[in-house]
Design a protein around this motif. Sequence first.
Motif, PDB file in Angstrom:
ATOM      1  N   PRO A   1      17.772 -11.855 -87.130  1.00  0.00           N
ATOM      2  CA  PRO A   1      17.479 -11.816 -85.826  1.00  0.00           C
ATOM      3  C   PRO A   1      19.319 -12.382 -85.648  1.00  0.00           C
ATOM      4  CG  PRO A   1      15.442 -13.425 -86.327  1.00  0.00           C
ATOM      5  CD  PRO A   1      16.679 -11.968 -87.511  1.00  0.00           C
ATOM      6  N   GLU A   2      19.747 -12.338 -84.336  1.00  0.00           N
ATOM      7  CA  GLU A   2      21.280 -12.881 -84.387  1.00  0.00           C
ATOM      8  C   GLU A   2      20.664 -15.028 -84.275  1.00  0.00           C
ATOM      9  OE1 GLU A   2      24.765 -13.185 -80.899  1.00  0.00           O
ATOM     10  OE2 GLU A   2      22.806 -11.853 -81.127  1.00  0.00           O
ATOM     11  N   MET A   3      21.289 -14.924 -84.855  1.00  0.00           N
ATOM     12  CA  MET A   3      21.185 -16.825 -85.116  1.00  0.00           C
ATOM     13  C   MET A   3      22.253 -17.712 -83.870  1.00  0.00           C
ATOM     14  SD  MET A   3      18.920 -17.418 -87.004  1.00  0.00           S
ATOM     15  CE  MET A   3      17.539 -16.422 -88.376  1.00  0.00           C
ATOM     16  N   ILE A   4      21.803 -18.985 -83.415  1.00  0.00           N
ATOM     17  CA  ILE A   4      21.862 -19.531 -82.983  1.00  0.00           C
ATOM     18  C   ILE A   4      22.463 -20.931 -84.098  1.00  0.00           C
ATOM     19  CG2 ILE A   4      22.462 -21.559 -80.809  1.00  0.00           C
ATOM     20  CD1 ILE A   4      21.086 -19.693 -79.300  1.00  0.00           C
ATOM     21  N   THR A   5      23.556 -21.187 -84.367  1.00  0.00           N
ATOM     22  CA  THR A   5      23.818 -22.483 -85.393  1.00  0.00           C
ATOM     23  C   THR A   5      24.422 -23.465 -84.775  1.00  0.00           C
ATOM     24  OG1 THR A   5      23.866 -20.452 -86.781  1.00  0.00           O
ATOM     25  CG2 THR A   5      24.333 -22.690 -87.806  1.00  0.00           C
ATOM     26  N   ALA A   6      24.280 -24.899 -85.261  1.00  0.00           N
ATOM     27  CA  ALA A   6      24.684 -25.893 -84.944  1.00  0.00           C
ATOM     28  C   ALA A   6      24.910 -27.002 -85.939  1.00  0.00           C
ATOM     29  CB  ALA A   6      23.927 -26.794 -83.478  1.00  0.00           C
ATOM     30  N   PHE A   7      25.152 -27.391 -85.722  1.00  0.00           N
ATOM     31  CA  PHE A   7      25.723 -28.518 -86.742  1.00  0.00           C
ATOM     32  C   PHE A   7      26.695 -29.517 -86.579  1.00  0.00           C
ATOM     33  CE2 PHE A   7      28.541 -30.729 -90.004  1.00  0.00           C
ATOM     34  CZ  PHE A   7      27.315 -30.911 -91.156  1.00  0.00           C
ATOM     35  N   MET A   8      25.794 -30.947 -86.581  1.00  0.00           N
ATOM     36  CA  MET A   8      25.831 -32.559 -85.374  1.00  0.00           C
ATOM     37  C   MET A   8      25.409 -33.792 -86.345  1.00  0.00           C
ATOM     38  SD  MET A   8      22.079 -32.030 -83.627  1.00  0.00           S
ATOM     39  CE  MET A   8      21.840 -29.687 -83.981  1.00  0.00           C
ATOM     40  N   SER A   9      25.958 -34.729 -86.332  1.00  0.00           N
ATOM     41  CA  SER A   9      26.381 -35.495 -86.561  1.00  0.00           C
ATOM     42  C   SER A   9      25.577 -37.004 -85.475  1.00  0.00           C
ATOM     43  CB  SER A   9      27.402 -36.693 -86.899  1.00  0.00           C
ATOM     44  OG  SER A   9      28.370 -36.537 -85.499  1.00  0.00           O
ATOM     45  N   HIS A  10      24.627 -37.531 -86.394  1.00  0.00           N
ATOM     46  CA  HIS A  10      23.689 -38.537 -85.542  1.00  0.00           C
ATOM     47  C   HIS A  10      24.134 -40.418 -86.198  1.00  0.00           C
ATOM     48  CE1 HIS A  10      21.297 -35.172 -84.885  1.00  0.00           C
ATOM     49  NE2 HIS A  10      21.681 -34.628 -85.647  1.00  0.00           N
ATOM     50  N   PRO A  11      24.246 -41.076 -85.477  1.00  0.00           N
ATOM     51  CA  PRO A  11      24.575 -42.543 -86.261  1.00  0.00           C
ATOM     52  C   PRO A  11      23.588 -43.031 -86.974  1.00  0.00           C
ATOM     53  CG  PRO A  11      23.859 -42.376 -83.373  1.00  0.00           C
ATOM     54  CD  PRO A  11      23.671 -41.243 -83.966  1.00  0.00           C
ATOM     55  N   THR A  12      21.670 -42.695 -86.128  1.00  0.00           N
ATOM     56  CA  THR A  12      20.437 -43.230 -87.346  1.00  0.00           C
ATOM     57  C   THR A  12      20.166 -42.212 -88.075  1.00  0.00           C
ATOM     58  OG1 THR A  12      19.504 -43.802 -85.583  1.00  0.00           O
ATOM     59  CG2 THR A  12      21.261 -45.811 -85.829  1.00  0.00           C
TER      60      THR A  12
END
Length: 484
Positions: A220-231
């Motif tokens: 399937p087509e993918m929605i990808t995300a790369f994210m950063s978090h403070p804690t």
Amino acid sequence: MNTEQFIACLRTCVGENGVISDRSQVLPYFEDWWGRCKGDALCVVRPRSTAEVSQVVALCHRHAVPIYVQGGNTSVCAGSVPPHASMGIVLNMSLMSRVIDVSVEDGAMTVEAGCVLATVQEAAAAAGMLFPLSLGAEGSCQIGGNIATNAGGTAVLRYGNMRDLVLGLEVVLPDGRVWNGLRTLRKDNTGYDLRALFIGSEGTLGVVTAATLRLFPHQPEMITAFMSHPTLEATLAVAQMLRAQFGGTLTALELISRSELQLVLKHVPHVSCPLDGEAPWFLLVDIACGADRDALLAEFEARLATGIEDGLIEDVVIPANMAQREALWAIRHSVTEANKTEGMGFSHDVAVPLRALHAFIEETGQAVRTTFPQAQIVIVGHLGDGNLHYNVMFEKSVWAGIADQAGMKKRVNRLVYDQAMRFKGSFSAEHGIGALHVPEMAAYKDDLELQMMEAVKAAFDPTNIMNPGRVLPRVMRETSGSAA
């Protein structure tokens, strides 16, 4: 029969070129990928068919010669190299690499055990189907080894681990007989599930020579995300939100610590990070979508925007094309290479219940920093199933200055594994036991569980020639044969 006569009999089974006994040629088969475990054997045998495997195993059975089954030799638990002073053989499956059949109607494909995982993925894709197992070593690991270790990977959250992806097996038993259990059926309720018994057995019950694998509709087509978090709290809160809101389509949910990201950027030249690398935690997410991509993307972006407003997410990037997506996944798939280059790392493939992840990471981190202040904690893991690769790293110059390195290793391992078990977890989530984790089997496994496993081993392999010294702590005797 002496050694020379025995090797001559092996050549009769597999042909002159099927046996490697020259010392300059066998060494790569006697060392693990990390370069930390080295062993020895009489020779390396490379069969080309199930019939040849059967003949080799039957010969070894008659002469009580141990067999160490080897696939792509990517094990991190010393499961695919022989021990020191072994009088056995390495049975390397790499020449049995055919894709036998692909059936779109059955949603199944049958391959030989030496087929490289990437080749399996490509054959499925060529038929418009998907084989979802995905690992950092997929360009070299073999499907037989994936089965032997019940491999996990980054898509377990949606598709399950290897046990969920195998429909049938062909196995050469320890006496040379061949069990043909290659089936495409989803339902076959006719007695004990022998297929499941061999998955995860690490070559201690027989040699997997072929497998029928479960396929899915095309990638399937993918929605990808790369994210950063403070804690860490924020990271786990976002992970829980994603599981709750996108559970049926959430395919990957990968945790990366800043320390791990920094090692990748330091040691792997072709990898870069599109976000500020100073955040303590990062998530890499895949969500499968179909015709509803625009609506799903809008919902996903709205959830991420709320996360940013609530202070749970510092920054996020969603790739616009496949090249950008692959660049993000290169970060995740480069962690093993980076860790190997950095120095001495003790990788702990632990699993803990999802509700215990925060306490485990916080309390174990505090204990490691207090007890081993010269170490660095490096974490990457699968947040969807609670599997963490909890690495305690020692930079090369630091490790060189430690006098009792063996004692240090034992202390580090015991601390991390004690913590995992305290939180009702496991000391091995997806890598298996091999030879390295046999002491943990003795320390942490319930005695009744061990007795049941030993009974199975004795029923299939009473002379203990199949991968002796692996998995079971009380079956450590390597049976030396008359060939030596």
